[in-house]
Every structure is written in C-alpha cells, then in structure tokens.
Scaffold this motif. Structure first.
Motif, mmCIF file in Angstrom:
data_model
loop_
_atom_site.group_PDB
_atom_site.id
_atom_site.type_symbol
_atom_site.label_atom_id
_atom_site.label_comp_id
_atom_site.label_asym_id
_atom_site.label_seq_id
_atom_site.Cartn_x
_atom_site.Cartn_y
_atom_site.Cartn_z
ATOM 1 N N LYS A 73 43.341 23.373 50.878
ATOM 2 C CA LYS A 73 42.236 22.404 51.053
ATOM 3 C C LYS A 73 41.176 22.886 52.055
ATOM 4 C CE LYS A 73 44.759 19.725 48.466
ATOM 5 N NZ LYS A 73 44.717 20.143 47.058
ATOM 6 N N THR A 74 41.499 23.964 52.791
ATOM 7 C CA THR A 74 40.531 24.508 53.750
ATOM 8 C C THR A 74 40.865 25.975 53.966
ATOM 9 O OG1 THR A 74 39.702 24.448 56.009
ATOM 10 C CG2 THR A 74 42.017 23.862 55.691
ATOM 11 N N TYR A 102 41.656 28.276 49.265
ATOM 12 C CA TYR A 102 40.762 27.127 49.513
ATOM 13 C C TYR A 102 41.215 25.901 48.713
ATOM 14 C CZ TYR A 102 36.430 24.475 48.472
ATOM 15 O OH TYR A 102 35.491 23.494 48.238
ATOM 16 N N LYS A 103 41.582 26.105 47.436
ATOM 17 C CA LYS A 103 42.019 24.987 46.607
ATOM 18 C C LYS A 103 43.424 24.520 46.970
ATOM 19 C CE LYS A 103 39.925 23.437 43.588
ATOM 20 N NZ LYS A 103 38.872 22.383 43.681
#
Lengths: 306, 306, 306
Positions: free
Chosen positions: C150-151, C146-147
């Motif tokens: 970004k998604t 996620y980090k």
C-alpha cells in the motif's frame, strides 16, 4: 483497379503503374490519418520460406494500417510437424482456407508463379529465389523516384554496384524502360556490369543507356543514384582488386558531385556502400524508400483484396 | 454451451458433439459474413513447444475471424532467456496473466492435462506428444463427415494406412463409435492394423467393425475413405515389403471404385497417399477439412470464452 | 504525463514514478473492463535480438489490451535475408517507418541507448545485455510492492540470492532508494553480495541497508522478500559449497517466518528457489507480478504514444 496475383514486374503496364501510384498517393493520406479499419475482417498470411524480417514487417505494417490481421511464419518450410516434404502447392491450398491473401517469400525461382497457379486467394510475391523476382521492391523504388523527382519521364538514373546479380537493379531497369525519354547509366566494374538480356530489352524499346565504370564522371549528370552492394568475396572471385570497391563508395565528398535536387537511393541493408555521415543530407532517400514500401504494399493489398 | 478446457476427445459426449456442430454451423455463417468483432478485447496465446504452423495458423485464423488478438510462439521451450528449465505449470500460470485462452501444443503426452490442472484460463489442446491427443483434429474430421454425408448415424467409414500409430485415426474411430449404426472398416497391412484397445472399446459399445487389408474390396461399400500415411521407413522396419505401400495409393483409377457421393479425406500433409490428379474431384474433401478446421476452432473458442 | 524513450531506471524521478503508478492504476480499470480500442491505429514493433518470450508476450498483451497491433520478431539479428551485418542504427531507422513504437531487446549493454539516439519513434528498453538495464522489470517489481504493501515509503525489503550479477535486484535497489525511510536487507552468500556501486549510491542518498547472509534471521523483520536465483554452476566457480544454495530455499517452513501480510516476490523463471507448495499462499506474489507487468507496460505505452 483490381489486380489478381502480384508475381513479377513484367505484369505491370505503364497505365497500371500510373494507376497504382495514384492509389499509393491516396494510401499516403490514409497513413497520415493513422490508417483505416476497412480491412478489419481480412487476414493476410505472411508465408516466408526464408527469413526476411524487413520485407515481412513492411507488408504486415501495411496490412495493419489497413486495419487487417496477420498470420505470420518465417519457417514455412516446417509447415507441419508431422512430416517434411509437403508440396508448396498443397501448403498454398491449405493457407487459402485460413487467410484472404498470401504474401509469399519462397526460396526457389518461380515459387510465386507455382503458388498463384493453384491458389484460391491472391498471392503477392515477396521475393522468390536469388535470381527470381521481388516486384514490390522494384515498385517501391520506382515510386520513390516518382515522388522525389516529381516525374519518371525523362529521368536520368545511375545504377551502381553489382548489376550482374542484383535482382533489384534488374527489375528497376526493366520498369524504368517503360517510361519515355529515360536515360540509364549502368555504373560498375566490368565484371559486374548489367547482363545482355536487359540491354536487349532496352534497345528494343528505344531506351537510352550507357555502360560506365567511373562513378564520379556520371554523378553530376543524373537525377537519381541507385547504389547497391558489391560483395567483397565476389570481387576477388571475379579477379577484380579489392580496392575497386572504394571507387563506388559514397561519402560527403562524393555527394558534393550530385545535383542538389538529386536522390541517393539504396535497397538496404547498406553495409559499406554509403557513409552514415551522408544520412542527414536531404538527398539521402534510402530510409524514405522503406516508408514508401509500406505505402506501395498498402496499395497492392487494396488492389488484390478489393 | 460453455466448455472449460478442451483436452481430449473422450470429454465429448454425444449431446455435446451435436451442440458443438450446431454452433459450428453458425460459425460458418459468421465466417461467410467475413467474421465478427465480438472478441476484439480477447487475447489467445498460441503456446507451441514444437513447430506446427498448420495447426497454429488454423487456430489463429479462427481467433481473427472472431475479431480477437493473438500472442504467438513456436519456441515455447525457450520461454525465458534467463534460464532453461521452467516447469510447464509455471509458464501456464504466467501466460494466464497475458491472455484469455491458451492454445497449447506440447511435446509430451499429458501436457495439456497438466496445463489445465493449474491454468486460470481455458486451455485448448492442439496436440500433446506423438501418442497423445489432438482433439480438435478429430472434431474437424467428424464435422467434415457430418457436413459431407449429412449425417453421422449409420455412416460407413474406411480408415486406411498406418492405423497403429496414427492418433488422428484412433481419435476419429473413438468419436465415430458414439453414433448409432456406424460401420468401421480398418484397412491396413497387418503390421499397421488398429490396436486392440480401440477394438475393445468398439465391441463394448456395439459398434460394427471389420479388419481389412484390401482397399479395392472395401471402397465400393463406404461413404467415407479416410486415408493416412504409411511411413516407408516403418514398412521395412516392420518387415513389410516396400511395394505394399502402393496397394493403399489412391489415384483416378482407384477413385472410380468409390461411390459418386463418397468423401475422400486425409489429415494432411499428403505425401504419396493420394495423387494430385484426384484433387479436382468433388469427392476430394481434404482441403475442405482445413476450412472446417477453422470453423470448429471458432466454435471451440466461443465455447470456452463465452 | 508524456515520456519519450524508456531506456533505464535512472531516468525515473520520484514524481515520475508516482505519476506512472497512478496511470498504471487507471490501466488496471481499463484491463478489468477488457481493454480499450484507443490505439487501434497504432503499431508496436517487438524487435528482439534474443529470445525472451515472456517479456515479449507481456508487452504484446499490453499493446493488445490498448487495442493496438504488433509486429514481432525474436530473430532481429537476421533482419534481412540479403546480408548480415546491418547496424542496429539502420535497423531502428527502418523500423521507424513500419511502427509507432519499438520495444527492443538487445544483446549488448547500451543497445537501447544507441537505438534511442537515432530513432524517429519512441524506444522502450526490454533488456539490453547481461549487465545492462531492464527498466520495465524494475518498474513492475516496484509497482507490485506499492500495490501489495500500500506504500513504498518506509518499506523493509529483503533482496535474496545472486545480488552480484542480478540486474533485476540492482535496478530495484536503485529505485527503492528514491523513497523515504526504506530499509534494504541484502541477503546472500558473501561471494554473491551486492556490488559497492549500489551501496555507494544508497549511502549518498541516506538509505538504510544491511548486508546479511542468514535468511531466517531477516525474514521476520521485512515486508517484502525478493528472491532470485543462485546458479549452481556459479556457486562452485566462486568456491562456495553447493549446499549453500539450500540456505536460501523457501518452502512452507521458511514461509512461516514471514509476517502474515508480507510479500514473497521473484522475477521468474523460478527453478529451485521457491517450493511450488508455497504458490497458493496469499503472500506468494510472483504470478501477480507478471499481471502487474502487463499493467505497467500498458501505462508506459500510453506514456510514449500519447
């Protein structure tokens, strides 16, 4: 109240016990508020020469509730990598420069006394040797009776199981003997009965006691049942039949014989002495005992740290 | 003063030592006030690949006196349950995400250097391997001399025992050689004398030294006696007689030969080198050394944490 | 968000995951500020029935960053010195009187579930048994994706190595399957492929997946490569040739096949799956994963402690 070292049950007089329990009551309020930060500059060293995570955690929890810090080892026998054989006395003097109080679990009877003799900081005995002392266990047991029965004077307690070897039971009998009108029922197979030295002490202090072997007969008469383990391997060694053990097993049916307000205690670990089905009964006090253990140890730490 | 990693005695220049000792003096005041909370957001990881509870406790005590927190293991070789064989480098990089400083005890010479090479946070060497470095021990020894004799310049030190293998003695000799007019007496049976590399270093830096075997002859002349163990099993291996060991034993009679203001030091654990009857003499400084160990380590932690 | 026990990946719905990751983002700011003192009255018990210093340190670091205190053992199987054989349930009830949250590493599948069933305080599963759950590892892996990407929606992930036995990979596949348009490439020798139960789950939830054996073919297409170990001893047991392992080894040349913004992940410890020469490449995310592990565990502790 200011104590120095906590070495053995015998050091606690009746007034000291009363004062300690009052302090423990105050610790209960501190605990309920989530602890304090009063001891944030203090260090407790858990110096364990044998594994006893339960006792260690209980002391360390107490120290954290007071806001303090903890140095911890369960391998104090390998205190140095350089050489084995350092004396307990030298180790104690060294740790005295690292901490503000030592909680000592030693593997030899008298270890705590030897440590206290040379220590520059307070020593608390967390058990020393199989036949030795474990005063904080006896104190938490006594405090649990005090909180559960509301008084110790006049209390009727059945001590059950291996009374010959159990240091827990011996220390508790000793402490109970300090209070007025206490009645003690020692309930065990004959080869596991309490030793003469305790009976002599009780006789000398005019404490009522009775030697019993039938648990069912005693249960209806007492305020507290303190159950302890009879090791199966010892049973056969001492020539008792293995079935004997079942006569001291407590399940729902046996529990019915106890008064509704009585306490069922056990020093833990519990193996085959008490059925887990009993755990939810309000009389089952053995997990409450461990909670009281933290409170008593908070009070003792406060007493020695000032 | 801001240090990065603490790896070996050699990294300390004379000005750094002076500055470190001034910082240590300030730590003594902090300690006397019961510590600080300056580092309450900092985490020290005690990463020990072998047991050394003494050294670990000393560092952890220092970190607690500064108000900090501690992650601790003496089984760093089983860092993961999944698989053995992770490199030291990988472990160090991982711990760098858990803590703010690593105190490393490794079982191989050069371990601390390897760790520092990849670490994202400061590494302090708490001993690496039998023939390796243990710089914080050497620093606390030096600081004890500085506090006890009031100066290091011109000090006369007898280093006694197994000087061949003792890393403590070798590091201390190295550091003492940095100060002016120091005199070193290496007192040992011939097969346990200090190695040539140290003597070469001292010669190169114009440090006075003397090789001796008779402790009694040297004692009256020195400010400091630094006693270390001669392992009985090594004695026979090296063809010395077992009685030789008694010539380096220090008891009340031997102590009388030392000047009244001299210091008797020992890295501990002490086994048969010094009689416990000597402990109460003001010259006996070995327990004070452990106290100074906490102060030096506080200063080093402050130096690397900023 | 308020969670009770953290037992298995399956308990996390998509909204809970989103909320957890937002909380974890806030923990990143807390961490960057050097932590808080919000939990200075709280105690976490690390109750480990097997050694796993990495996981233990990660949780304890998280608790310290929150200002809390830690009780710690990696020998919970010797919880008492008195007798072996205490049930997990009794130990959990006792520790419930010492701490405010239990982090449990158990050696049997379902241990965490049994603990939660009787515990009076929150239990967090830190791994239970070889085939059991390790939900916080799966969560930190997901958070790292996620980090880094970004998604999570639409992410393309190659899961590489021993997919049959790896609980890490199985849990991650399970969690990824909750997000829209995810594509999963299971890359392994045929005897190490992912099991049918996971494929059934993905099919049921309309998740795209592909079974592959050629790593080079897959690499250019994915956002994330999640590498895990193939144990050499298992290779021969399963009748594969030992050289097979080299086909899944990632070095600088293999890395060139990955998109410039892709992530190379690994649960660690890394043995022979990834060359250390790759470590400095910005795509190498395995050490960042351990940092995210602390953040996720901070968030989980906050979620259960309130």
């Amino acid at each position: 109240m200011r104590l120095n070292h906590i070495i053995e049950s015998q050091q606690f007089t009746l007034p000291t016990l009363v004062e300690l329990f009052e302090l423990t009551d105050r610790m209960e309020h501190t605990h309920a508020r989530g602890g304090t930060q009063d001891y944030h500059n203090k260090i407790m060293a858990s110096l364990f020469y044998e594994h006893s995570t339960r006792t260690r955690f209980s002391f360390e929890s107490a120290m954290y509730r007071l806001g303090g810090n903890v140095l911890s080892t369960e391998r104090a026998n390998t205190f140095s990598s350089v050489a084995a054989g350092e004396t307990l006395e030298d180790t104690i003097r060294v740790v005295g420069n690292y901490a503000d109080v030592i909680v000592l679990r030693h593997n030899e009877v008298g270890g705590a006394q030897r440590a206290a003799a040379v220590s520059t900081i307070p020593v608390i005995n967390a058990g020393d040797g199989k036949g030795g002392q474990h005063p904080t266990q006896a104190l938490l047991d006594l405090y649990t009776i005090y909180k559960g029965v509301k008084t110790i004077e006049g209390v009727k307690v059945a001590l059950v199981g291996n009374l010959t070897d159990g240091r827990t039971v011996r220390s508790l009998a000793y402490l109970l003997g300090k209070f007025d009108r206490v009645k003690l029922f020692f309930v065990a197979p004959s080869s596991f009965q309490i030793k003469q030295d305790i009976l002599d002490y009780l006789t000398k202090h005019n404490v009522w006691f009775s030697l019993e072997s039938d648990l069912k007969k005693v249960l209806p008469e007492v305020d507290v049942v303190y159950s302890t383990r009879i090791e199966p391997e010892l049973l056969t060694q001492k020539g008792e039949r293995l079935e004997t053990i079942s006569k001291y097993f407590i399940d729902d049916n046996i529990l019915k014989l106890m008064p509704r307000s009585a306490l069922l205690m056990h020093p833990l670990p519990r193996l085959h002495e008490i059925s887990p089905s009993v755990d939810s009964d309000p009389r089952a006090a053995y997990f409450r005992q461990t909670r009281n253990g933290v409170l008593i140890r908070m009070a003792l730490l406060v007493s020695v740290l000032g």
